[in-house]
Write a protein that holds these residues in place. Structure first.
Motif, PDB file in Angstrom:
ATOM      1  N   ASN A  48       0.700  -0.911  -0.073  1.00 14.82           N
ATOM      2  CA  ASN A  48      -0.301   0.007   0.200  1.00 14.82           C
ATOM      3  C   ASN A  48       1.163   1.510   0.202  1.00 14.82           C
ATOM      4  OD1 ASN A  48      -2.380  -1.739   0.283  1.00 14.82           O
ATOM      5  ND2 ASN A  48      -1.536  -1.862   2.157  1.00 14.82           N
ATOM      6  N   VAL A  49       1.946   1.182  -0.865  1.00 16.50           N
ATOM      7  CA  VAL A  49       2.625   2.560  -0.610  1.00 16.50           C
ATOM      8  C   VAL A  49       3.057   2.785  -2.592  1.00 16.50           C
ATOM      9  CG1 VAL A  49       5.398   3.093  -0.853  1.00 16.50           C
ATOM     10  CG2 VAL A  49       4.410   1.812   1.010  1.00 16.50           C
ATOM     11  N   LEU A  50       2.909   1.712  -3.227  1.00 15.60           N
ATOM     12  CA  LEU A  50       3.084   2.299  -4.698  1.00 15.60           C
ATOM     13  C   LEU A  50       2.098   2.532  -4.962  1.00 15.60           C
ATOM     14  CD1 LEU A  50       4.944  -0.993  -5.727  1.00 15.60           C
ATOM     15  CD2 LEU A  50       5.756   1.071  -5.404  1.00 15.60           C
ATOM     16  N   ILE A  51       0.731   2.369  -4.829  1.00 19.40           N
ATOM     17  CA  ILE A  51      -0.947   3.061  -5.067  1.00 19.40           C
ATOM     18  C   ILE A  51      -0.953   4.547  -5.003  1.00 19.40           C
ATOM     19  CG2 ILE A  51      -2.175   1.241  -5.102  1.00 19.40           C
ATOM     20  CD1 ILE A  51      -2.954   3.027  -2.240  1.00 19.40           C
ATOM     21  N   TYR A  52       0.529   5.079  -4.299  1.00 22.67           N
ATOM     22  CA  TYR A  52       0.828   6.945  -4.137  1.00 22.67           C
ATOM     23  C   TYR A  52       2.066   7.356  -4.754  1.00 22.67           C
ATOM     24  CZ  TYR A  52      -2.454   6.062  -0.009  1.00 22.67           C
ATOM     25  OH  TYR A  52      -3.310   5.248   0.209  1.00 22.67           O
ATOM     26  N   PHE A  53       2.202   6.425  -6.075  1.00 21.64           N
ATOM     27  CA  PHE A  53       3.173   7.054  -7.589  1.00 21.64           C
ATOM     28  C   PHE A  53       2.781   6.825  -8.217  1.00 21.64           C
ATOM     29  CE2 PHE A  53       6.216   4.803  -4.637  1.00 21.64           C
ATOM     30  CZ  PHE A  53       6.629   5.962  -3.728  1.00 21.64           C
ATOM     31  N   ASN A  54       2.893   8.048  -9.266  1.00 25.42           N
ATOM     32  CA  ASN A  54       2.632   7.636 -10.756  1.00 25.42           C
ATOM     33  C   ASN A  54       4.195   6.290 -11.112  1.00 25.42           C
ATOM     34  OD1 ASN A  54       5.007   7.816 -11.528  1.00 25.42           O
ATOM     35  ND2 ASN A  54       4.532  10.641 -11.799  1.00 25.42           N
ATOM     36  N   GLN A  55       3.384   5.924 -12.558  1.00 21.87           N
ATOM     37  CA  GLN A  55       3.196   4.876 -13.243  1.00 21.87           C
ATOM     38  C   GLN A  55       4.780   4.943 -13.586  1.00 21.87           C
ATOM     39  OE1 GLN A  55       0.868   2.973 -14.685  1.00 21.87           O
ATOM     40  NE2 GLN A  55       2.727   1.485 -15.077  1.00 21.87           N
ATOM     41  N   SER A  56       5.117   6.162 -13.971  1.00 24.69           N
ATOM     42  CA  SER A  56       7.047   5.945 -14.214  1.00 24.69           C
ATOM     43  C   SER A  56       7.682   5.723 -12.914  1.00 24.69           C
ATOM     44  CB  SER A  56       7.368   7.244 -14.334  1.00 24.69           C
ATOM     45  OG  SER A  56       7.763   8.121 -14.060  1.00 24.69           O
ATOM     46  N   LEU A  57       6.690   6.331 -11.597  1.00 26.86           N
ATOM     47  CA  LEU A  57       7.353   5.555 -10.394  1.00 26.86           C
ATOM     48  C   LEU A  57       7.611   4.554 -10.269  1.00 26.86           C
ATOM     49  CD1 LEU A  57       9.685   7.176  -7.851  1.00 26.86           C
ATOM     50  CD2 LEU A  57       7.490   7.933  -7.537  1.00 26.86           C
ATOM     51  N   GLN A  58       6.584   3.758 -10.385  1.00 27.09           N
ATOM     52  CA  GLN A  58       6.523   2.598  -9.906  1.00 27.09           C
ATOM     53  C   GLN A  58       7.106   2.129 -10.618  1.00 27.09           C
ATOM     54  OE1 GLN A  58       1.726   1.629 -10.044  1.00 27.09           O
ATOM     55  NE2 GLN A  58       1.141   3.395  -9.449  1.00 27.09           N
ATOM     56  N   GLN A  59       7.224   2.025 -12.224  1.00 32.83           N
ATOM     57  CA  GLN A  59       8.424   1.139 -12.803  1.00 32.83           C
ATOM     58  C   GLN A  59      10.134   1.405 -11.512  1.00 32.83           C
ATOM     59  OE1 GLN A  59       8.063  -0.900 -14.515  1.00 32.83           O
ATOM     60  NE2 GLN A  59       6.429  -0.105 -15.838  1.00 32.83           N
ATOM     61  N   GLN A  60      10.224   2.412 -11.095  1.00 31.59           N
ATOM     62  CA  GLN A  60      11.837   2.838 -11.022  1.00 31.59           C
ATOM     63  C   GLN A  60      11.766   1.869  -9.763  1.00 31.59           C
ATOM     64  OE1 GLN A  60      12.900   6.760 -10.360  1.00 31.59           O
ATOM     65  NE2 GLN A  60      13.837   5.948  -8.153  1.00 31.59           N
TER      66      GLN A  60
END
Length: 272
Positions: free
Chosen positions: A214-226
């Motif tokens: 429940n952390v990645l849901i607050y990131f945009n797509q490029s940051l999730q990829q990183q």
């Protein structure tokens, strides 16, 4: 007015990054806007520019600002089914290692870290584990390290613990003192609490399991990829990745390097 506010938000986030090194520029825009509007209300500030003035010129405010910006919704044995599945499917794999390193990324105030420590203790492998509990926010890390939580929550946490396959009386793990529950010192023995920023910090070890729920849901797509790339590079071969129930590896570049261990509970095993 909305266009002006968007410009103000971009300037605020850029200023925070350049002056303090905290990078919120690639968080999901809707979530960022909602949090900033909440800060304006709580701090009684007229607009985002007033917030920028405060955060860049009042260093004592920065820690409070980080508390507002980072999500700290958590509970012990949150999503009990996840912990039950972890107990049944992941623990047998971890038992094959002589020493086990686990990274809890975005650990917040520590409830889920202590939940994991209890589970590992009951499965008789905690003595050969090291849990690295990290978060961007030093304030919540201090709370996590103290291991003291509101006593009023223990009844609810006990129910979660039992649903997660708990094997003892949950009250054995803490001492009640007035309105507080102080968790047993032995649970902290194999936990290392440290500040780490998923946005800009690198891998710091090789892990047998990484939990980031429940952390990645607050990131945009490029940051999730990183971040997925960071986790992949940090996991050993056959290591386990655990995500939140609204998160998955789908659409990530690393998806093909994992197999689902338990799809519904978002547990994956690195196979390549």
């Amino acid at each position: 007015m909305n266009e002006l506010e968007d410009i103000e938000i971009q300037l605020l986030l850029e200023g925070i990054f350049r002056y303090y090194g905290f990078d919120f520029r690639r968080y999901a825009p809707v979530a960022i806007k909602r949090r900033i509007q909440n800060i304006l209300y709580l701090e009684k500030l007229a607009n985002v520019s007033a917030l920028q003035e405060k955060v860049l010129h009042d260093r004592t405010f920065v820690e409070r600002f980080l508390g507002y910006m980072t999500v700290n919704v958590t509970a012990m044995f949150r999503d009990p089914r996840f912990y039950l599945t972890f107990r049944n499917k992941v623990i047998p794999l971890l038992k094959t290692y002589p020493f086990i390193r686990i990274w809890c990324a975005g650990c917040s105030t520590g409830e889920e870290v202590y939940s994991l420590a209890i589970l590992l203790y009951e499965e008789e492998i905690y003595h050969r584990c090291r849990i690295y509990a990290t978060d961007i926010n030093e304030t919540v890390l201090r709370t996590a390290k103290a291991g003291i939580f509101p006593l009023r929550l223990m009844q609810e946490y006990t129910q979660y613990y039992l649903q997660a396959g708990g094997k003892q009386s949950f009250s054995e793990y803490y001492t009640a003192a007035y309105d507080r529950a102080i968790f047993r010192a032995f649970l902290k023995e194999n936990i290392v609490f440290s500040q780490h920023n998923l946005v800009c910090d690198r891998s710091f070890n090789e892990f047998n399991a990484i939990l980031c729920r429940n952390v990645l849901i607050y990131f945009n797509q490029s940051l999730q990829q990183q971040v997925h790339k960071l986790f992949y590079e940090s996991l050993c071969l056959l290591g386990i990745l655990g995500l939140g129930n609204q998160e998955s590896l789908s659409l990530s570049q690393q998806e093909r390097y994992y197999k689902q261990l338990a799809g519904r509970e978002r547990l994956y095993q690195k196979i390549n």
